[in-house]
Enzyme design. Structure first.
Site, PDB file in Angstrom:
ATOM      1  N   GLU A  75       2.431  -0.940  -6.678  1.00 20.32           N
ATOM      2  CA  GLU A  75       3.530  -0.823  -5.906  1.00 20.32           C
ATOM      3  C   GLU A  75       4.272   0.743  -5.868  1.00 20.32           C
ATOM      4  O   GLU A  75       4.352   1.330  -5.067  1.00 20.32           O
ATOM      5  CB  GLU A  75       4.602  -1.750  -6.078  1.00 20.32           C
ATOM      6  CG  GLU A  75       6.150  -1.302  -5.373  1.00 20.32           C
ATOM      7  CD  GLU A  75       6.803  -2.444  -5.580  1.00 20.32           C
ATOM      8  OE1 GLU A  75       6.850  -3.417  -6.524  1.00 20.32           O
ATOM      9  OE2 GLU A  75       7.763  -2.647  -4.520  1.00 20.32           O
ATOM     10  N   ASP A  93       2.000  -5.478  -9.284  1.00 20.75           N
ATOM     11  CA  ASP A  93       3.445  -5.249  -8.903  1.00 20.75           C
ATOM     12  C   ASP A  93       4.101  -5.307 -10.344  1.00 20.75           C
ATOM     13  O   ASP A  93       4.434  -6.253 -10.971  1.00 20.75           O
ATOM     14  CB  ASP A  93       4.059  -6.330  -8.318  1.00 20.75           C
ATOM     15  CG  ASP A  93       5.542  -5.822  -7.767  1.00 20.75           C
ATOM     16  OD1 ASP A  93       6.329  -5.135  -8.444  1.00 20.75           O
ATOM     17  OD2 ASP A  93       6.026  -6.580  -6.649  1.00 20.75           O
ATOM     18  N   ILE A  95       7.157  -4.786 -11.371  1.00 16.13           N
ATOM     19  CA  ILE A  95       8.214  -5.816 -11.701  1.00 16.13           C
ATOM     20  C   ILE A  95       8.616  -6.548 -10.086  1.00 16.13           C
ATOM     21  O   ILE A  95       9.049  -5.494  -9.210  1.00 16.13           O
ATOM     22  CB  ILE A  95       9.984  -5.005 -12.065  1.00 16.13           C
ATOM     23  CG1 ILE A  95       9.496  -4.660 -13.401  1.00 16.13           C
ATOM     24  CG2 ILE A  95      11.014  -6.139 -11.952  1.00 16.13           C
ATOM     25  CD1 ILE A  95      10.730  -4.135 -14.221  1.00 16.13           C
ATOM     26  N   ASP A  96       8.252  -7.500 -10.119  1.00 15.30           N
ATOM     27  CA  ASP A  96       8.678  -8.169  -8.663  1.00 15.30           C
ATOM     28  C   ASP A  96      10.063  -8.801  -8.940  1.00 15.30           C
ATOM     29  O   ASP A  96       9.978  -9.779  -9.742  1.00 15.30           O
ATOM     30  CB  ASP A  96       7.504  -8.939  -8.217  1.00 15.30           C
ATOM     31  CG  ASP A  96       7.776  -9.813  -6.753  1.00 15.30           C
ATOM     32  OD1 ASP A  96       7.987  -8.841  -5.990  1.00 15.30           O
ATOM     33  OD2 ASP A  96       7.803 -10.734  -6.619  1.00 15.30           O
ATOM     34  N   THR A  98      12.858  -6.716  -8.409  1.00 11.32           N
ATOM     35  CA  THR A  98      13.588  -5.625  -9.038  1.00 11.32           C
ATOM     36  C   THR A  98      15.115  -5.874  -8.709  1.00 11.32           C
ATOM     37  O   THR A  98      15.912  -5.316  -9.480  1.00 11.32           O
ATOM     38  CB  THR A  98      12.860  -4.058  -8.294  1.00 11.32           C
ATOM     39  OG1 THR A  98      11.473  -4.076  -8.336  1.00 11.32           O
ATOM     40  CG2 THR A  98      13.660  -3.194  -9.112  1.00 11.32           C
ATOM     41  N   ASP A 234       2.951  -7.960  -3.822  1.00 12.66           N
ATOM     42  CA  ASP A 234       3.692  -9.094  -4.016  1.00 12.66           C
ATOM     43  C   ASP A 234       2.920 -10.286  -4.075  1.00 12.66           C
ATOM     44  O   ASP A 234       3.563 -11.328  -4.421  1.00 12.66           O
ATOM     45  CB  ASP A 234       4.800  -8.914  -2.839  1.00 12.66           C
ATOM     46  CG  ASP A 234       5.641  -7.946  -2.930  1.00 12.66           C
ATOM     47  OD1 ASP A 234       6.184  -7.493  -3.726  1.00 12.66           O
ATOM     48  OD2 ASP A 234       5.846  -7.310  -1.789  1.00 12.66           O
TER      49      ASP A 234
HETATM   50  C1  LIP Z   1      10.525  -7.644  -3.453  1.00 13.72           C
HETATM   51  C2  LIP Z   1       9.878  -9.139  -3.182  1.00 13.72           C
HETATM   52  C3  LIP Z   1      11.128  -9.681  -2.494  1.00 13.72           C
HETATM   53  C4  LIP Z   1      11.067  -9.228  -1.259  1.00 13.72           C
HETATM   54  C5  LIP Z   1      11.181  -7.979  -0.933  1.00 13.72           C
HETATM   55  C6  LIP Z   1      10.389  -7.026  -1.784  1.00 13.72           C
HETATM   56  P1  LIP Z   1       9.988  -5.968  -5.292  1.00 13.72           P
HETATM   57  O1  LIP Z   1       9.479  -6.996  -4.292  1.00 13.72           O
HETATM   58  O2  LIP Z   1       9.442  -9.756  -3.872  1.00 13.72           O
HETATM   59  O3  LIP Z   1      10.771 -11.144  -2.595  1.00 13.72           O
HETATM   60  O4  LIP Z   1      11.937  -9.951  -0.224  1.00 13.72           O
HETATM   61  O5  LIP Z   1      10.638  -7.616   0.189  1.00 13.72           O
HETATM   62  O6  LIP Z   1       8.882  -6.680  -1.468  1.00 13.72           O
HETATM   63  O7  LIP Z   1      10.356  -4.787  -4.598  1.00 13.72           O
HETATM   64  O8  LIP Z   1      11.228  -6.569  -6.010  1.00 13.72           O
HETATM   65  O9  LIP Z   1       8.779  -5.530  -6.220  1.00 13.72           O
END
Ligand code: LIP
Length: 295
Positions: A75, A93, A95-96, A98, A234
């Site tokens: 990412e 990813d 940190i998913d 964030t 993601d």
């Molecule tokens: C996020 C996701 C979240 C989604 C956002 C974004 P990040 O990832 O997991 O659920 O709604 O569009 O992609 O930015 O926290 O890695």
């Protein structure tokens, strides 16, 4: 184009990703992120922290040292135009969730996937704040904390349609235009009462991490997850975890039963002895408009 002459050892890759996820988890736990020290990418709801970047760097360096010939898609190092190819590819990813991370909302994970010919074959997702690790290897099942088989119910109940379903969705970071319209109008339709033309689902859940939403569907405590706007990092790991738990992934837009990992629109359905096809068609019939991520 990467030339790989032997089939990758998926168990070894899984074990290595588990170790990296644990290391990444320690880094996330040690961090003290704040909305005040966080940068925005596309807009104020698309965030990145130093910890996202540090974890991706650690994962990239470790993977590149051990798997010299394999591709990497992450990412925080993604550049427009980069594509998922048929080559063996690690998808990260760091940190998913964030936004959850910077607010201290504990639904946060590291998501590490591995694809072959664009199909996810290994997935490791770790939430260090709740000590939950979800893993899978193609053909070998999906697990919680490496020992508990998914789905959590050995005999999942049939899916009985949207009126008795718990459905995960996400607001995402696109807050204008066609895809935004499709999203919020569909949320209204899914949640609204039958008198208003709605499907009246039990409820919608918006938990802030696409990867953990896939895990929730894999575990079986969420029936479906309808999403547009996410990226391959993601969903890649969650995809194989869900499939190995008996679930299926189709497109969020009606009619496409063969979605791609980088297609950016997904509908994930939990394992069930019956009702999967029916609930997909019912959900599709409640999608207002269509998503378009081609530009
Ligand atoms: C996020 C996701 C979240 C989604 C956002 C974004 P990040 O990832 O997991 O659920 O709604 O569009 O992609 O930015 O926290 O890695």
């Amino acid at each position: 184009m990467t030339v790989v002459t032997h089939e990758p050892n998926l168990q070894e890759i899984h074990d290595f990703l588990v170790e990296l996820a644990k290391k990444a988890g320690e880094m996330a736990l040690a961090a003290n992120p704040s909305t005040l020290t966080t940068d925005s990418k596309k807009n104020s709801s698309d965030l990145v922290t130093e910890t996202d970047q540090a974890i991706e760097k650690m994962v990239y360096t470790a993977l590149k040292a051990k798997y010299v010939n394999y591709e990497f898609l992450g990412e925080e190092t993604y550049q427009p135009g980069m594509k998922l190819t048929d080559a063996p590819t690690f998808i990260c990813d760091p940190i998913d969730g964030t936004i959850n991370f910077v607010h201290g909302f504990p639904n946060v994970c590291i998501s590490l996937g591995f694809t072959l010919r664009k199909k996810p074959v290994v997935g490791v997702i770790y939430n260090p704040f709740q000590h939950r690790m979800f893993t899978a290897i193609r053909g070998r099942g999906a697990y919680l904390n490496l020992t508990t088989r998914l789905p959590l119910k050995a005999f999942p109940e049939p899916l009985m349609g949207l009126t008795s379903a718990l459905v995960a969705v996400e607001w995402g970071s696109d807050r204008s235009g066609r895809n935004w319209d499709t999203k919020y109008k569909t949320f209204r339709r899914l949640a609204g009462s039958a008198e208003d033309g709605g499907a009246m689902v039990h409820s919608l859940r918006c938990m802030g991490s696409a990867a953990l939403n896939f895990c929730a569907v894999a575990a079986g405590y969420v029936d479906a997850y309808w999403e547009g706007g996410c990226w391959a990092w993601d969903v890649a790991a969650g995809w194989i975890i869900l499939e190995e738990a008996g679930g299926i992934v189709v497109d969020a837009n009606p009619g496409n039963w063969e979605p791609t990992v980088d297609g950016r629109k997904y509908l994930a359905i939990r394992a069930a002895p019956s009702g999967q096809k029916e609930i997909i068609e019912e959900l599709w019939s409640n999608v207002v408009g269509t998503y378009d991520y081609t530009s």
